[in-house]
Design a protein around this motif. Structure first.
Motif, PDB file in Angstrom:
ATOM      1  N   GLN A  82      43.497  33.787  37.483  1.00  0.00           N
ATOM      2  CA  GLN A  82      44.279  34.269  36.753  1.00  0.00           C
ATOM      3  C   GLN A  82      45.439  34.583  37.346  1.00  0.00           C
ATOM      4  O   GLN A  82      46.502  34.271  38.106  1.00  0.00           O
ATOM      5  N   ARG A  83      44.731  35.900  38.233  1.00  0.00           N
ATOM      6  CA  ARG A  83      45.029  36.917  38.885  1.00  0.00           C
ATOM      7  C   ARG A  83      45.545  36.848  40.502  1.00  0.00           C
ATOM      8  O   ARG A  83      46.643  36.584  40.664  1.00  0.00           O
ATOM      9  N   GLN A  84      44.368  35.487  40.585  1.00  0.00           N
ATOM     10  CA  GLN A  84      44.701  35.241  42.383  1.00  0.00           C
ATOM     11  C   GLN A  84      46.223  34.576  42.352  1.00  0.00           C
ATOM     12  O   GLN A  84      46.632  33.951  43.168  1.00  0.00           O
ATOM     13  N   ARG A  85      45.815  33.306  41.012  1.00  0.00           N
ATOM     14  CA  ARG A  85      46.483  31.878  41.235  1.00  0.00           C
ATOM     15  C   ARG A  85      48.136  32.949  41.594  1.00  0.00           C
ATOM     16  O   ARG A  85      48.773  32.526  41.840  1.00  0.00           O
ATOM     17  N   GLN A  86      48.678  34.058  40.612  1.00  0.00           N
ATOM     18  CA  GLN A  86      50.218  34.797  40.976  1.00  0.00           C
ATOM     19  C   GLN A  86      49.852  35.609  41.944  1.00  0.00           C
ATOM     20  O   GLN A  86      50.883  36.574  42.512  1.00  0.00           O
ATOM     21  N   GLY A  87      48.779  35.752  42.755  1.00  0.00           N
ATOM     22  CA  GLY A  87      48.791  36.202  44.210  1.00  0.00           C
ATOM     23  C   GLY A  87      48.887  37.462  44.469  1.00  0.00           C
ATOM     24  O   GLY A  87      48.489  38.488  45.223  1.00  0.00           O
ATOM     25  N   ARG A  88      47.814  38.293  43.066  1.00  0.00           N
ATOM     26  CA  ARG A  88      47.590  39.689  42.878  1.00  0.00           C
ATOM     27  C   ARG A  88      46.049  39.404  42.995  1.00  0.00           C
ATOM     28  O   ARG A  88      45.273  38.825  42.942  1.00  0.00           O
TER      29      ARG A  88
END
Length: 90
Positions: A82-88
């Motif tokens: 989820q964080r990677q999808r949000q760019g984090r």
């Protein structure tokens, strides 16, 4: 004289009864002592058993721990995705 005979007879009966009851008394004391020792041995065994149980891990406990760790790992993976999808970063 008659009083002396009664007193002697009564004393003989009491002493004879006491001698006969000694076996019962000894048996009762030994039985009680064995019960106390047996109870202490059972209590000691229970304490030792609980200590061994606290130190060792059963197969069911090991399996449950492994499953819990697996669920936690999967949860962390989903959060990371989820964080990677949000760019984090994870």
């Amino acid at each position: 004289m008659k009083f002396m005979f009664r007193r002697t007879a009564a004393l003989a009966v009491v002493l004879g009864g006491a001698l006969m009851l000694q076996g019962c008394l000894v048996g009762a004391v030994v039985g009680t002592g064995a019960a106390v020792v047996g109870g202490a041995a059972r209590a000691t065994g229970a304490v030792v058993g609980a200590g061994v149980d606290a130190v060792t891990t059963s197969d069911e406990e090991t399996r449950a721990k492994r499953e819990r760790e697996q669920r936690n790992h999967e949860r962390e993976q989903r959060r990371c995705e989820q964080r990677q999808r949000q760019g984090r970063d994870c």
